[in-house]
Design a protein around this motif. Structure first.
Motif, short mmCIF file in Angstrom:
data_model
loop_
_atom_site.label_atom_id
_atom_site.label_comp_id
_atom_site.label_asym_id
_atom_site.label_seq_id
_atom_site.Cartn_x
_atom_site.Cartn_y
_atom_site.Cartn_z
N LEU A 132 -3.45 4.80 -12.18
CA LEU A 132 -3.92 3.42 -11.21
C LEU A 132 -5.42 3.83 -10.62
O LEU A 132 -5.87 4.96 -10.63
CB LEU A 132 -2.95 3.59 -10.00
CG LEU A 132 -1.68 3.43 -10.09
CD1 LEU A 132 -0.79 3.46 -8.77
CD2 LEU A 132 -1.14 2.21 -10.68
N ALA A 133 -6.03 2.73 -10.47
CA ALA A 133 -7.42 2.90 -9.82
C ALA A 133 -7.32 3.49 -8.57
O ALA A 133 -7.94 4.05 -8.14
CB ALA A 133 -8.28 1.47 -9.75
N ALA A 134 -6.35 2.98 -7.61
CA ALA A 134 -6.12 3.58 -6.33
C ALA A 134 -4.65 3.35 -5.95
O ALA A 134 -3.97 2.72 -6.55
CB ALA A 134 -6.95 2.72 -5.44
N THR A 135 -4.21 4.29 -5.24
CA THR A 135 -2.64 4.50 -4.97
C THR A 135 -2.46 3.74 -3.68
O THR A 135 -2.97 4.24 -2.55
CB THR A 135 -1.97 5.88 -5.03
OG1 THR A 135 -2.26 6.46 -6.31
CG2 THR A 135 -0.54 6.01 -4.68
N THR A 136 -1.80 2.67 -3.62
CA THR A 136 -1.47 2.15 -2.19
C THR A 136 0.23 2.06 -2.10
O THR A 136 0.40 1.75 -0.86
CB THR A 136 -1.83 0.47 -2.19
OG1 THR A 136 -1.43 -0.35 -3.35
CG2 THR A 136 -3.37 0.33 -2.62
N GLU A 137 0.90 2.34 -2.85
CA GLU A 137 2.24 2.54 -2.62
C GLU A 137 2.87 3.92 -3.62
O GLU A 137 2.34 4.26 -4.41
CB GLU A 137 2.98 1.52 -3.38
CG GLU A 137 2.77 0.32 -2.46
CD GLU A 137 3.96 -0.04 -1.48
OE1 GLU A 137 4.81 0.84 -1.18
OE2 GLU A 137 3.44 -0.64 -0.50
N PRO A 138 3.58 4.73 -2.87
CA PRO A 138 4.20 5.81 -3.44
C PRO A 138 4.79 5.61 -4.67
O PRO A 138 5.62 4.39 -4.73
CB PRO A 138 4.61 6.73 -2.64
CG PRO A 138 5.24 5.59 -1.50
CD PRO A 138 4.34 4.64 -1.41
N PRO A 139 4.83 6.31 -5.61
CA PRO A 139 5.80 6.10 -7.06
C PRO A 139 7.05 6.30 -6.68
O PRO A 139 7.54 6.83 -5.85
CB PRO A 139 5.25 6.99 -8.06
CG PRO A 139 4.56 8.27 -7.24
CD PRO A 139 4.12 7.62 -5.82
N PRO A 140 8.02 5.68 -7.29
CA PRO A 140 9.40 5.89 -7.30
C PRO A 140 9.70 7.30 -7.63
O PRO A 140 9.24 8.02 -8.16
CB PRO A 140 10.17 4.91 -8.05
CG PRO A 140 9.17 4.71 -9.39
CD PRO A 140 7.75 4.60 -8.59
N PRO A 141 11.00 7.64 -6.74
CA PRO A 141 11.24 9.24 -7.09
C PRO A 141 11.70 9.59 -8.56
O PRO A 141 12.25 8.48 -9.01
CB PRO A 141 12.59 9.09 -6.07
CG PRO A 141 13.20 7.84 -5.93
CD PRO A 141 12.01 7.10 -6.05
#
Length: 309
Positions: A139-148
């Motif tokens: 990603l260019a920037a993380t705005t949401e955490p990835p799924p577990p």
């Protein structure tokens, strides 16, 4: 008009019983033609079963018709639905292991509507340990955490069939025996039988943690007495049938008792599955002395299950 004597005779005469008449019996063994039934001291062989009697197993109590040609019509006891829930869940988990699921797929020339979307600047893919594709999005920037990360699942079970089998007597192969045989029925010498898997077992277990190994055998008809007799099972270290004596390894373990024609599955001891998985043992054998436990056996397929890494 009927006379009083006629009426009395009618009352005393045996009356036909309405409906299906059954009695209880216990399944002694499951065969390819039906089941062997134990009724008192009598053993009935290859009794056919209705389609309503499913998941057949030795030890079941069943209803069998009272007739010249009895038929098993149903199992007696609790509703099997609850007892099979664990099996259904295990099968569902096994199937899920082989699937890769994406929640939704869509595309267009505009940015997607709604919140939570993140812009991907690179996609990576690889084949995982179980042969499934794994994707990673940079990603260019993380705005949401990835799924577990999903929990590790065990590799799928495998079933390994013998590449060959045979019987030995007097220190050499016995061509007169159609199937692997133990014991001595005619006084000409004790027999021993063996199943050979090449290097399949160790190859299937390489790099994995074995949870269980189970073997399935069917007792051949026309071998010894009809009643249940134990299989005296051993390990051996041959990848193929020897030209001389079949030497026995660890054993015996009396894993199964089978009546003639019946099939059974037994779990191998933990030390045996370790030996087979490592390749220090290669196959299975049977041996007995004398007439008491004389029998012949077919089958020998091994089902191997694995633990999660």
């Amino acid at each position: 008009m009927s006379s009083p004597a006629d009426e009395l005779g009618h009352l005393l005469a045996p009356q036909p019983q309405a409906g299906l008449q059954t009695r209880s019996a216990q399944v002694d063994g499951v065969t390819d033609r039906g089941v062997n039934l134990r009724i008192g001291d009598e053993l009935l062989l290859d009794v056919p079963c209705s389609e309503g009697y499913r998941n057949r197993s030795a030890g079941d109590w069943v209803a069998v018709t009272k007739s010249a040609r009895p038929v098993v019509v149903w199992r007696l006891g609790e509703d099997p639905g609850e007892t099979t829930e664990a099996e259904i869940r295990e099968l569902a988990a096994e199937v899920a292991t082989d699937l890769q699921v994406v929640g939704a797929v869509s595309w267009g020339t505009e940015a997607p509507p709604g919140t939570g979307w993140q812009s991907v600047i690179g996609t990576f893919v690889r084949k995982g340990a179980q042969g499934k594709a794994e994707y990673y999005h940079q990603l260019a920037a993380t705005t949401e955490p990835p799924p577990p990360t999903p929990p590790a699942r065990p590799p799928s079970p495998v079933t390994i069939s013998p590449t060959s089998s045979g019987t030995w007597r007097g220190g050499r192969p016995d061509s007169y025996a159609s199937h692997p045989t133990q014991g001595d029925w005619t006084g000409r010498g004790n027999r021993r039988g063996g199943w050979f898997y090449g290097t399949q077992i160790a190859a299937a277990c390489a790099g994995k943690t074995v949870a269980s190994m189970a073997v399935t055998f069917t007792r051949a008809r026309g071998s010894g007495v009809n009643a249940k007799r134990p299989l005296h099972v051993y390990l051996h270290d041959y990848t193929s049938p020897p030209s001389g004596q079949l030497s026995l390894g660890s054993g015996p373990e009396d894993l199964l008792r089978l009546s003639v024609g019946s099939r059974g599955t037994a779990t191998l001891p933990a030390s045996w599955r370790s030996a087979l998985a490592s390749g220090s043992a290669r196959g299975l054998a049977i041996y007995a002395a004398g007439r008491t436990d004389y029998l012949a056996v077919t089958g020998g397929a091994l089902r191997i299950t694995f633990a999660a890494p």
